[in-house]
Design an enzyme around this catalytic site. Structure first.
Site, mmCIF file in Angstrom:
data_model
loop_
_atom_site.group_PDB
_atom_site.id
_atom_site.type_symbol
_atom_site.label_atom_id
_atom_site.label_comp_id
_atom_site.label_asym_id
_atom_site.label_seq_id
_atom_site.Cartn_x
_atom_site.Cartn_y
_atom_site.Cartn_z
ATOM 1 N N ASP A 34 35.328 37.130 45.409
ATOM 2 C CA ASP A 34 33.921 36.910 45.755
ATOM 3 C C ASP A 34 33.228 36.101 44.672
ATOM 4 O O ASP A 34 33.068 36.566 43.545
ATOM 5 C CB ASP A 34 33.218 38.256 45.927
ATOM 6 C CG ASP A 34 33.622 38.939 47.216
ATOM 7 O OD1 ASP A 34 33.539 38.297 48.276
ATOM 8 O OD2 ASP A 34 34.034 40.119 47.160
ATOM 9 N N MET A 36 29.832 34.385 43.453
ATOM 10 C CA MET A 36 28.376 34.480 43.662
ATOM 11 C C MET A 36 27.661 33.732 42.551
ATOM 12 O O MET A 36 28.102 33.759 41.391
ATOM 13 C CB MET A 36 27.945 35.946 43.648
ATOM 14 C CG MET A 36 28.712 36.816 44.629
ATOM 15 S SD MET A 36 28.027 38.474 44.696
ATOM 16 C CE MET A 36 29.221 39.296 45.759
ATOM 17 N N HIS A 65 35.864 33.498 48.682
ATOM 18 C CA HIS A 65 34.651 33.627 49.491
ATOM 19 C C HIS A 65 33.478 33.111 48.661
ATOM 20 O O HIS A 65 33.026 33.773 47.721
ATOM 21 C CB HIS A 65 34.485 35.106 49.865
ATOM 22 C CG HIS A 65 33.263 35.417 50.669
ATOM 23 N ND1 HIS A 65 32.862 36.714 50.931
ATOM 24 C CD2 HIS A 65 32.359 34.612 51.290
ATOM 25 C CE1 HIS A 65 31.755 36.695 51.659
ATOM 26 N NE2 HIS A 65 31.421 35.425 51.888
ATOM 27 N N MET A 136 30.292 38.854 58.285
ATOM 28 C CA MET A 136 29.822 39.777 57.243
ATOM 29 C C MET A 136 29.284 41.046 57.906
ATOM 30 O O MET A 136 28.430 40.967 58.808
ATOM 31 C CB MET A 136 28.696 39.137 56.416
ATOM 32 C CG MET A 136 29.118 38.008 55.491
ATOM 33 S SD MET A 136 30.413 38.427 54.301
ATOM 34 C CE MET A 136 29.659 39.794 53.394
ATOM 35 N N ASP A 174 34.100 41.650 56.523
ATOM 36 C CA ASP A 174 33.900 41.869 55.087
ATOM 37 C C ASP A 174 32.604 42.633 54.862
ATOM 38 O O ASP A 174 31.534 42.166 55.263
ATOM 39 C CB ASP A 174 33.851 40.494 54.391
ATOM 40 C CG ASP A 174 33.673 40.593 52.884
ATOM 41 O OD1 ASP A 174 33.730 41.708 52.341
ATOM 42 O OD2 ASP A 174 33.483 39.525 52.267
HETATM 43 C C1 DX5 Z 1 29.888 41.269 49.604
HETATM 44 C C2 DX5 Z 1 31.265 40.703 49.360
HETATM 45 C C3 DX5 Z 1 32.341 41.605 49.822
HETATM 46 C C4 DX5 Z 1 32.317 42.931 49.171
HETATM 47 C C5 DX5 Z 1 33.329 43.847 49.762
HETATM 48 O O1 DX5 Z 1 28.939 40.408 49.134
HETATM 49 O O2 DX5 Z 1 31.446 39.473 50.033
HETATM 50 O O3 DX5 Z 1 33.611 40.991 49.718
HETATM 51 O O4 DX5 Z 1 32.549 42.855 47.811
HETATM 52 O O5 DX5 Z 1 33.258 45.020 49.058
HETATM 53 P P1 DX5 Z 1 33.011 46.402 49.778
HETATM 54 O O6 DX5 Z 1 34.266 46.662 50.571
HETATM 55 O O7 DX5 Z 1 32.826 47.306 48.629
HETATM 56 O O8 DX5 Z 1 31.799 46.276 50.661
HETATM 57 ZN ZN ZN Z 2 33.599 38.745 50.273
#
Ligand code: DX5
Ligand code: ZN
Length: 223
Positions: A34, A36, A65, A136, A174
């Site tokens: 992930d 960000m 992602h 999502m 996800d």
């Molecule tokens: C959310 C992320 C997810 C998240 C998944 O912003 O894209 O990939 O980390 O983690 P859990 O399973 O803890 O929701």
């Molecule tokens: Zn993710």
């Protein structure tokens, strides 16, 4: 085949290489990373330098992602770092089709992610140029959030859309996936399940991933 992609967002960041090794031994299919940027989502995680270092620790596919603004500008960097899948958000890419094509031109899988409020129509016209659709099931930004169960019908509609027009596209979910809800998501037709807190928060990664695979493969089974 149903796939489990542990999200390293909930791993111990001081031991990321070891954590990836542990989920690989525990049966993970992909490693979900992930990214960000503090703009598209209110959190900052990791960049291409870390992905590149982690690339040496496993042969499992890296599912990157991108929860970042202007994702087009970072496709080259993450492709060079060793991503096997790059997923961009429909809400973040001004020229979504161009972004998807740019990912595929690097010889890797192109995914598009939709926030909970974004309709499937955002990808309808370009589904044939995509390899993965990510629905999502939380609002992106943080691990450990609660699965939004009112999105289950959206997963089912995505399945029907894929089957009708681009059957090779992988349907990924996800956010908040656990052993309690993975069967429900699988019944709607999801192929690939991202799970962060549920895997890395457990003492026995193998037990959780094994249970998730079993429940996803036979979603009629009860816990
Ligand atoms: C959310 C992320 C997810 C998240 C998944 O912003 O894209 O990939 O980390 O983690 P859990 O399973 O803890 O929701
Ligand atoms: Zn993710």
């Amino acid at each position: 085949m149903k796939m489990i992609a542990p999200s390293i967002l909930s791993a111990d960041f001081s031991r990321l290489g070891e954590e990836i090794g542990a989920v690989e031994r525990a049966g993970a299919d992909w490693i979900h990373i992930d990214v960000m940027d503090g703009h598209f989502v209110p959190n900052i995680t990791i960049g291409p330098g870390v992905v590149s270092s982690l690339r040496k620790t496993t042969a499992l596919p890296f599912d990157v992602h991108l929860m970042i603004a202007r994702p087009e500008a970072y496709i080259d960097a993450f492709a060079a770092a060793g991503a096997d899948v790059i997923t961009v958000h429909a809400e973040a890419a001004t020229h979504l089709h161009r972004a998807v094509c740019a990912v595929r031109e690097r010889g890797i899988k192109a995914g598009v992610s939709l926030n909970p409020a974004t309709p499937l129509a955002a990808v309808e016209e370009i589904l044939g140029d995509m390899d993965l659709l990510l629905i999502m099931t939380v609002n992106p930004g943080f691990g450990g959030q609660r699965f939004i169960s009112s999105l289950l019908p959206k997963i089912a509609r995505a399945r029907r859309m894929i089957d009708a027009s681009a059957p090779g596209v992988i349907l990924q979910v996800d956010g908040g996936i656990t052993v309690e809800n993975i069967a429900a998501a699988s019944r709607q037709g999801a192929d690939c399940f991202v799970a962060g807190a549920a895997v890395f928060g457990a003492d026995d990664y193998g037990a959780v991933i094994g249970a998730m695979k079993r429940l996803a493969a036979s979603p009629q089974e009860r816990l």
